[in-house]
Write a protein that holds these residues in place. Structure first.
Motif, PDB file in Angstrom:
ATOM      1  N   GLN A   1       1.468   9.495  -5.531  1.00  0.00           N
ATOM      2  CA  GLN A   1       1.952  10.839  -5.176  1.00  0.00           C
ATOM      3  C   GLN A   1       2.821  11.428  -6.288  1.00  0.00           C
ATOM      4  N   HIS A   2       3.359  10.565  -7.132  1.00  0.00           N
ATOM      5  CA  HIS A   2       4.162  11.023  -8.268  1.00  0.00           C
ATOM      6  C   HIS A   2       3.339  11.092  -9.559  1.00  0.00           C
ATOM      7  N   GLY A   3       2.007  11.056  -9.417  1.00  0.00           N
ATOM      8  CA  GLY A   3       1.122  11.268 -10.554  1.00  0.00           C
ATOM      9  C   GLY A   3       0.716  10.028 -11.320  1.00  0.00           C
ATOM     10  N   TYR A   4       1.109   8.849 -10.857  1.00  0.00           N
ATOM     11  CA  TYR A   4       0.756   7.616 -11.571  1.00  0.00           C
ATOM     12  C   TYR A   4      -0.599   7.096 -11.077  1.00  0.00           C
TER      13      TYR A   4
ATOM     14  N   THR B   1       0.843  -1.196   0.000  1.00  0.00           N
ATOM     15  CA  THR B   1       0.000   0.000   0.000  1.00  0.00           C
ATOM     16  C   THR B   1       0.880   1.250   0.000  1.00  0.00           C
ATOM     17  N   ALA B   2       1.953   1.224   0.792  1.00  0.00           N
ATOM     18  CA  ALA B   2       2.877   2.365   0.817  1.00  0.00           C
ATOM     19  C   ALA B   2       3.514   2.576  -0.558  1.00  0.00           C
ATOM     20  N   LEU B   3       3.874   1.508  -1.241  1.00  0.00           N
ATOM     21  CA  LEU B   3       4.455   1.624  -2.586  1.00  0.00           C
ATOM     22  C   LEU B   3       3.436   2.193  -3.576  1.00  0.00           C
ATOM     23  N   ARG B   4       2.204   1.709  -3.507  1.00  0.00           N
ATOM     24  CA  ARG B   4       1.152   2.190  -4.404  1.00  0.00           C
ATOM     25  C   ARG B   4       0.911   3.687  -4.163  1.00  0.00           C
ATOM     26  N   GLU B   5       0.838   4.076  -2.894  1.00  0.00           N
ATOM     27  CA  GLU B   5       0.614   5.483  -2.565  1.00  0.00           C
ATOM     28  C   GLU B   5       1.778   6.358  -3.025  1.00  0.00           C
TER      29      GLU B   5
END
Length: 153
Positions: free
Chosen positions: A132-135, A124-128
């Motif tokens: 946050q970088h627009g993906y 979840t942290a990786l997805r977030e």
């Protein structure tokens, strides 16, 4: 380690569940797709498209093109019937087809064995971070390489 419950399938049950999930997604379970999935599921370690093409070719008694197998494996990854081990360009049958979660793969550098575990907090942290970088539609693919307990024992 956090996770969730899902039913692990094997053998005939795995193939039946894969067929159910694929047809529910609107795709057809053709004889070739069945053969490719059965060959993939028979491998205990990640298998390349060439390995699968060879296995299916032997079972069918005629050569099978790896390109055809790649297309089917890509479909299986999209429909969550298989996982792609990116660093090895190889595939593993998903033992819980249709269960959508992010796996963290453990891959042995010596014997090639691959296993997975779930850690929803990490993925979840990786997805977030990606969002946050627009993906959008971020899908973490996490692979940890090292030596398995059998090879270090």
């Amino acid at each position: 380690m956090t996770g969730h419950n899902h039913h692990e399938h094997s053998g005939k049950s795995l193939i039946e569940e894969a067929e159910r999930v694929l047809t529910q997604s609107g795709e057809q379970w053709t004889a070739m797709r069945a053969d490719v999935f059965a060959a993939l599921a028979a491998h205990e370690r990640p298998a390349s498209a060439y390995d699968i093409a060879e296995d299916v070719g032997k079972a069918r008694g005629k050569r099978v093109a790896a390109n055809s197998v790649y297309r089917i494996l890509d479909l299986f990854v999209r429909t969550n019937l298989a996982n792609r081990i990116e660093s090895a360009n190889a595939y593993l049958a998903n033992t819980h087809p249709g269960c959508r979660h992010d796996c963290i793969f453990l891959i042995c550098d010596d014997c090639g064995q691959a296993s997975h575990f779930d850690d929803d907090k990490l993925t979840t942290a990786l997805r977030e971070a990606g969002q946050q970088h627009g993906y959008s539609n971020v899908r973490p693919v996490v692979e940890l390489r090292g030596l398995c307990p059998d090879c270090t024992g």
